[in-house]
Write a protein that holds these residues in place. Structure first.
Motif, short mmCIF file in Angstrom:
data_model
loop_
_atom_site.label_atom_id
_atom_site.label_comp_id
_atom_site.label_asym_id
_atom_site.label_seq_id
_atom_site.Cartn_x
_atom_site.Cartn_y
_atom_site.Cartn_z
N GLN A 159 0.81 -1.21 0.00
CA GLN A 159 0.00 0.00 0.00
C GLN A 159 0.85 1.27 0.00
N SER B 239 -0.36 -0.32 10.11
CA SER B 239 -0.87 0.81 9.31
C SER B 239 -0.35 2.11 9.92
N GLN C 43 -3.33 6.62 7.19
CA GLN C 43 -4.18 5.61 6.54
C GLN C 43 -4.33 4.44 7.52
N THR D 175 -9.12 -6.99 5.35
CA THR D 175 -8.89 -5.63 5.85
C THR D 175 -8.98 -5.60 7.37
#
Length: 625
Positions: free
Chosen positions: A232, A265, A269, A347
């Motif tokens: 990501q 994370s 984000q 997720t």
């Protein structure tokens, strides 16, 4: 006090279970260096690989290793298409239990890297993997791994050609794990196989095996592909040296090192997301690993997140410290889902606190095992293969009917709901250059409806046992070298609608039960057999006598002849005696003549003595002194 007792009971049971497992003998492990003529040991763990002997066919060759994670072995075994489209390793003497079956691939030395062989792999008759293009340059593609139950003390691993090069196998591993390893969902059990689709250790960035992590052998020496980002661009990784608790707990035995690194994370984000491509409309079992290793998180409630799989909540309000009871303690969560599309997305969405975390991810495709073919019929086909001299190009290795993507050439299968197994209902081997005979064991293929073996060089007699295959509708043995008579048993085949025996060397009378069948909408052809008789289109034949009758008549004639000879001899002797009794003169003369002859014979044997006192006649010879 009571609350603490309830909390400690599961821990106490886990300690007992761990102690019991520790006392168990080492798990069964078999590693085969394909193509090797001697046992091999490889660094850095001094792993033992057994020589490749008496497991399969194919051809040994030198290996060209294309990947840094494959075992450092020097040989392989490859299977040219000319040797048949299906080739199998049959590994016997494997204790019943739960096993990782892992196969590594390599290229034959001197092969062009641009022409990678692509083929399918099956385990225990169930297809588990199709080798994908680009496997020579990937850490995750040069091997196939599946978790299977072994119940019959043997493991069958097959390689199926797809027309894109010859399968080439570097190694095969059979590694035992706990009986309840990866227990998940209502479909879990001996009717399913878990195929490894993805296994990641997050944060370290280095690929490793359980052995590299000093993992418990009951874990099965899994391979972990190392990543430092989920792709990501806004996540980060962290590693620690702290001791991690609850890591090697039955039945899954994960290594401690797995939980000493993680991906987080960021505040900008907070969601942490992982995606991978999958085959649609399949079940996938997802295993997620967590340990709270960040120094800023020290108590319950500081990190709480939901876990979503393709947008649906799989786990709500996950709090690692709350779930495990402490920091630096392992947590394993599992969920099995149906994926309808081609993407699987997991997720971690923070609900309290600002960031999510994950230490490791495992994804398995849940495959329902194929029902195997009736073992009795498999043995019958192997006997037929040998007696007919089936060309090597047919292969006929493994299971005739499964995987369904790769049935044996010339064999038609049907699933029997009564037995829960596949059975053989058709043989189509016409014009294939077969040179052999039909064995009696063909009757063990008792579900056959159609047999076509025409246009070959099959010799010998038609087996009487063919008449016991009650459902047989078509039997075509035309244009072979069959001899002898047509078995009476074929007349018992009430379902037979087509019988072609033309163009052979058969003889004798066509059984009456077959000769009248064409009147009942059946098509029979007996032409081209010079020795056959008894039906229209063939020569006529005399009264029909069975083989037993013919033997009886011959023995009777021989006995009558012997009796006539004996009676004639007795009559002649009796007649001579009667004649002598009626003629005494002849009898006396006969005896007198006999006496005269006797006296003369005696006199002839005496020496002659001359009387010296009498004068000799003038013509008598004189003796000179």
């Amino acid at each position: 006090m009571f609350k603490h007792s309830v909390f400690l009971l599961p821990l106490f049971l886990q300690v007992l279970h761990s102690a019991a497992v520790a006392q168990k003998k080492e798990p069964f492990a078999l590693r085969i260096s394909c193509g090797a003529r001697e046992d091999v040991r490889t660094d850095p763990t001094n792993t033992l690989w057994f020589k490749d002997f008496a497991y399969t066919g194919g051809r040994p060759g030198n290996a060209s290793l294309t990947n840094r994670i494959v075992p450092p072995l020097k040989t392989l075994r490859f299977f040219p298409l000319s040797d048949g489209p299906e080739n199998c390793y049959t590994i016997n003497r494997v204790p019943s239990g739960h096993y990782w079956v892992r196969v590594f691939f390599a290229l034959v030395e001197g092969s062009n890297l641009e022409n990678e062989p692509l083929f399918d792999i099956s385990v225990e008759g169930t297809q588990v993997y199709s080798l994908k293009s680009g496997w020579t340059s990937s850490d995750e593609l040069p091997f196939a791994e599946a978790l299977v139950f072994v119940t019959d003390h043997s493991v069958l691993v097959c390689f199926h050609s797809t027309g894109h090069g010859d399968p080439s196998i570097l190694s095969i591993e059979i590694l035992q794990v706990d009986e309840n390893a990866y227990k998940s969902g209502p479909q879990w059990g001996k009717g399913t196989i878990l195929r490894t689709a993805k296994r990641l250790t997050c944060g370290s960035g280095k690929p490793a095996f359980d052995e590299d992590y000093s993992g418990n052998h009951w874990g099965g020496d899994r391979f972990w592909s190392g990543i430092q980002t989920l792709g990501q661009g806004y996540d980060k990784h962290k590693s620690v040296e702290n001791t991690i608790k609850r890591v090697s707990i039955p039945p899954n035995f994960y290594p401690e090192k797995l939980y000493q690194s993680a991906i987080f994370s960021t505040d900008s984000q907070p969601d942490l997301s992982f995606s991978m491509e999958v085959d649609p409309n399949k079940n996938y079992s997802i295993w997620l690993h967590f340990a709270e290793i960040e120094s800023g998180i020290t108590s319950v409630g500081q990190r709480v997140f939901d876990i979503l799989i393709n947008g649906d909540i799989a786990f709500k309000n996950v709090d690692i410290i709350h779930n495990t009871g402490d920091r630096y303690s392992a947590l394993v969560l599992n969920k099995t889902v149906v994926v309808s599309g081609r993407t699987l997305t997991v997720t971690m969405k923070p609900m309290k606190g600002s960031r999510a975390i994950v230490n490791a991810i495992e994804v398995f495709e849940v495959i329902v095992t194929e029902s195997i073919t009736s073992p009795e019929e498999v043995r019958a086909l192997q006997t037929l293969k040998n007696s007919l001299g089936l060309p090597v190009r047919f292969g006929w290795n493994g299971d005739p009917c499964v995987p369904q993507q790769h049935p044996w050439s010339g064999v038609d299968c049907q699933f029997s709901r009564n037995s829960g197994k596949w059975v053989i209902d058709g043989l189509g081997l016409d014009n294939q250059g077969l040179k052999g005979f039909l064995p009696d064991d063909i009757s063990r293929l008792r579900h056959l409806q159609n047999i076509n073996l025409s246009g070959n060089s099959i010799y010998g007699a038609i087996p009487f046992s063919l008449g016991t295959i009650s459902g047989l509708e078509t039997l075509d043995l035309s244009y072979n070298f069959l001899n002898g008579s047509i078995p009476e048993s074929l007349g018992q085949l009430t379902s037979l609608r087509r019988l072609d025996l033309n163009g052979n060397f058969l003889s004798g009378r066509v059984p009456v039960t077959l000769g009248g069948r064409p009147l009942h909408r059946a098509s029979f052809n007996f032409t081209g057999n010079a020795g056959l008789c008894g039906v229209p289109g063939l020569r006529s034949c005399g009264p029909h006598l069975s083989t037993g009758s013919k033997i009886g008549i011959a023995l009777g004639a021989l006995g009558a002849l012997i009796l006539i000879v004996i009676c004639s001899t007795c009559w002649w002797k009796r007649r001579q005696n009667i004649l002598r009794a009626q003629n005494p003169t002849a009898r006396e003369a006969h005896y007198a003549k006999a006496r005269t002859h006797f006296v003369r014979d005696v006199q002839m044997t005496r020496p002659r003595v001359h009387d010296q006192s009498r004068p000799l006649a003038d013509d008598e010879p004189r003796l000179l002194s």
